[in-house]
Design a protein around this motif. Structure first.
Motif, PDB file in Angstrom:
ATOM      1  N   HIS A 134      -2.213 -13.079   8.200  1.00  0.00           N
ATOM      2  CA  HIS A 134      -3.119 -12.141   8.877  1.00  0.00           C
ATOM      3  C   HIS A 134      -4.555 -12.317   8.386  1.00  0.00           C
ATOM      4  O   HIS A 134      -5.504 -12.164   9.170  1.00  0.00           O
ATOM      5  N   ARG A 135      -4.719 -12.639   7.121  1.00  0.00           N
ATOM      6  CA  ARG A 135      -6.085 -12.888   6.630  1.00  0.00           C
ATOM      7  C   ARG A 135      -6.683 -14.111   7.327  1.00  0.00           C
ATOM      8  O   ARG A 135      -7.869 -14.116   7.686  1.00  0.00           O
ATOM      9  N   VAL A 136      -5.879 -15.138   7.533  1.00  0.00           N
ATOM     10  CA  VAL A 136      -6.350 -16.310   8.272  1.00  0.00           C
ATOM     11  C   VAL A 136      -6.683 -15.936   9.707  1.00  0.00           C
ATOM     12  O   VAL A 136      -7.700 -16.384  10.264  1.00  0.00           O
ATOM     13  N   ALA A 137      -5.852 -15.091  10.319  1.00  0.00           N
ATOM     14  CA  ALA A 137      -6.129 -14.650  11.691  1.00  0.00           C
ATOM     15  C   ALA A 137      -7.426 -13.850  11.768  1.00  0.00           C
ATOM     16  O   ALA A 137      -8.194 -13.979  12.732  1.00  0.00           O
ATOM     17  N   GLN A 138      -7.667 -13.026  10.764  1.00  0.00           N
ATOM     18  CA  GLN A 138      -8.931 -12.279  10.713  1.00  0.00           C
ATOM     19  C   GLN A 138     -10.117 -13.230  10.584  1.00  0.00           C
ATOM     20  O   GLN A 138     -11.144 -13.070  11.251  1.00  0.00           O
ATOM     21  N   PHE A 139      -9.978 -14.220   9.722  1.00  0.00           N
ATOM     22  CA  PHE A 139     -11.003 -15.252   9.548  1.00  0.00           C
ATOM     23  C   PHE A 139     -11.244 -15.978  10.868  1.00  0.00           C
ATOM     24  O   PHE A 139     -12.389 -16.201  11.289  1.00  0.00           O
ATOM     25  N   LEU A 160      -2.401 -25.199   9.770  1.00  0.00           N
ATOM     26  CA  LEU A 160      -2.405 -24.489  11.054  1.00  0.00           C
ATOM     27  C   LEU A 160      -3.815 -24.036  11.418  1.00  0.00           C
ATOM     28  O   LEU A 160      -4.201 -24.069  12.598  1.00  0.00           O
ATOM     29  N   ALA A 161      -4.580 -23.614  10.430  1.00  0.00           N
ATOM     30  CA  ALA A 161      -5.963 -23.197  10.671  1.00  0.00           C
ATOM     31  C   ALA A 161      -6.791 -24.350  11.220  1.00  0.00           C
ATOM     32  O   ALA A 161      -7.593 -24.184  12.150  1.00  0.00           O
ATOM     33  N   VAL A 162      -6.610 -25.524  10.646  1.00  0.00           N
ATOM     34  CA  VAL A 162      -7.338 -26.704  11.122  1.00  0.00           C
ATOM     35  C   VAL A 162      -6.950 -27.013  12.568  1.00  0.00           C
ATOM     36  O   VAL A 162      -7.796 -27.386  13.395  1.00  0.00           O
ATOM     37  N   GLU A 184       8.117 -22.702  10.515  1.00  0.00           N
ATOM     38  CA  GLU A 184       7.147 -22.821   9.427  1.00  0.00           C
ATOM     39  C   GLU A 184       7.224 -21.588   8.515  1.00  0.00           C
ATOM     40  O   GLU A 184       7.597 -20.493   8.948  1.00  0.00           O
ATOM     41  N   ILE A 185       6.824 -21.778   7.261  1.00  0.00           N
ATOM     42  CA  ILE A 185       6.788 -20.684   6.292  1.00  0.00           C
ATOM     43  C   ILE A 185       5.341 -20.231   6.158  1.00  0.00           C
ATOM     44  O   ILE A 185       4.485 -20.983   5.675  1.00  0.00           O
ATOM     45  N   LEU A 186       5.056 -19.010   6.569  1.00  0.00           N
ATOM     46  CA  LEU A 186       3.673 -18.570   6.704  1.00  0.00           C
ATOM     47  C   LEU A 186       3.088 -17.887   5.479  1.00  0.00           C
ATOM     48  O   LEU A 186       2.009 -17.309   5.563  1.00  0.00           O
ATOM     49  N   GLU A 207      -1.535 -16.971  18.548  1.00  0.00           N
ATOM     50  CA  GLU A 207      -0.607 -17.818  19.296  1.00  0.00           C
ATOM     51  C   GLU A 207       0.007 -18.886  18.393  1.00  0.00           C
ATOM     52  O   GLU A 207       1.228 -19.082  18.376  1.00  0.00           O
ATOM     53  N   ARG A 208      -0.832 -19.579  17.634  1.00  0.00           N
ATOM     54  CA  ARG A 208      -0.335 -20.678  16.805  1.00  0.00           C
ATOM     55  C   ARG A 208       0.525 -20.175  15.663  1.00  0.00           C
ATOM     56  O   ARG A 208       1.561 -20.788  15.325  1.00  0.00           O
ATOM     57  N   LEU A 209       0.126 -19.079  15.036  1.00  0.00           N
ATOM     58  CA  LEU A 209       0.889 -18.560  13.907  1.00  0.00           C
ATOM     59  C   LEU A 209       2.248 -18.031  14.351  1.00  0.00           C
ATOM     60  O   LEU A 209       3.258 -18.253  13.676  1.00  0.00           O
TER      61      LEU A 209
END
Length: 212
Positions: free
Chosen positions: A102-107, A141-143, A130-132, A119-121
């Motif tokens: 969720h922190r990555v999604a916020q970013f 995934l972010a890239v 995948e292990i999130l 969508e990707r996560l």
């Protein structure tokens, strides 16, 4: 019109709800007027970080049920998801703490990539196995969605966006959410759960009429 969506990236009903909302917006006469804002909501915030386990194994321990019972429980979402083009692989899925995801999604949201991130996560956990809560997985995934690897790694190394994740959860509770997915249209109309495309379309039309 703003549509806010509170969801967990590890929630199969949330992914189904996202797909149905996307389809409803595609049928909406004023689709160009719709802004979707993705909010964080952890369904299992107290699940230990760094303790990912195969989904069925974790659910058996949590519920005290048998393998057949937990398969039946999670299987209730498989058919409606498949009807929307989602092929869940619960045999390969892991239960894990989704706070860092969720922190990555916020970013990502700060860079206009919130929808792509969710969508990707969700696909990563529910379809790809995948292990999130793994840093390198999240960086990869972010890239994929267009974020910088080193910046993402720096976010994950600290506490960036942690307050935003927690505030989203508090705001959801203030608005009456008791779970996810939870959809709020212009802060006037709300939907709990992954309703049908027709229901989403009806609420979009009603919210637009109210704002006219």
């Amino acid at each position: 019109m703003q549509v806010e969506v509170w969801s967990d990236v590890g929630c199969p009903w949330c992914y189904l709800g996202k797909r149905r909302l996307d389809k409803a917006i595609g049928r909406f006469e004023h689709d160009g007027d719709v802004e979707v804002v993705w909010r964080s909501f952890q369904l299992a915030p107290h699940y230990p970080r760094g303790a990912a386990r195969p989904l069925y194994e974790a659910l058996i321990e949590q519920t005290g049920g048998t393998l057949a019972e937990v398969r039946s429980m999670v299987g209730r979402v498989t058919e409606p998801a498949a009807a929307e083009g989602l092929t869940y692989d619960f045999d390969s899925a892991y239960m894990c703490n989704t706070f860092d995801a969720h922190r990555v999604a916020q970013f990502a949201g700060r860079h206009g990539l919130g929808a792509r991130a969710h969508e990707r996560l969700m696909r990563a956990l529910l379809v790809d196995g995948e292990i999130l809560d793994d840093t390198e997985t999240l960086v990869r995934l972010a890239v994929e969605i267009g974020l910088d690897a080193e910046e993402t790694r720096q976010v994950l190394a600290g506490d960036d966006y942690a307050d935003a994740v927690r505030e989203d959860a508090r705001e959801a509770r203030r608005l009456g959410a008791r779970g996810a997915p939870f959809f709020v249209f212009d802060r006037t109309l709300g939907i709990s759960g992954a309703e049908s495309v027709d229901v989403f379309l009806s609420v979009l039309r009603e919210a637009h009429a109210r704002s006219a």
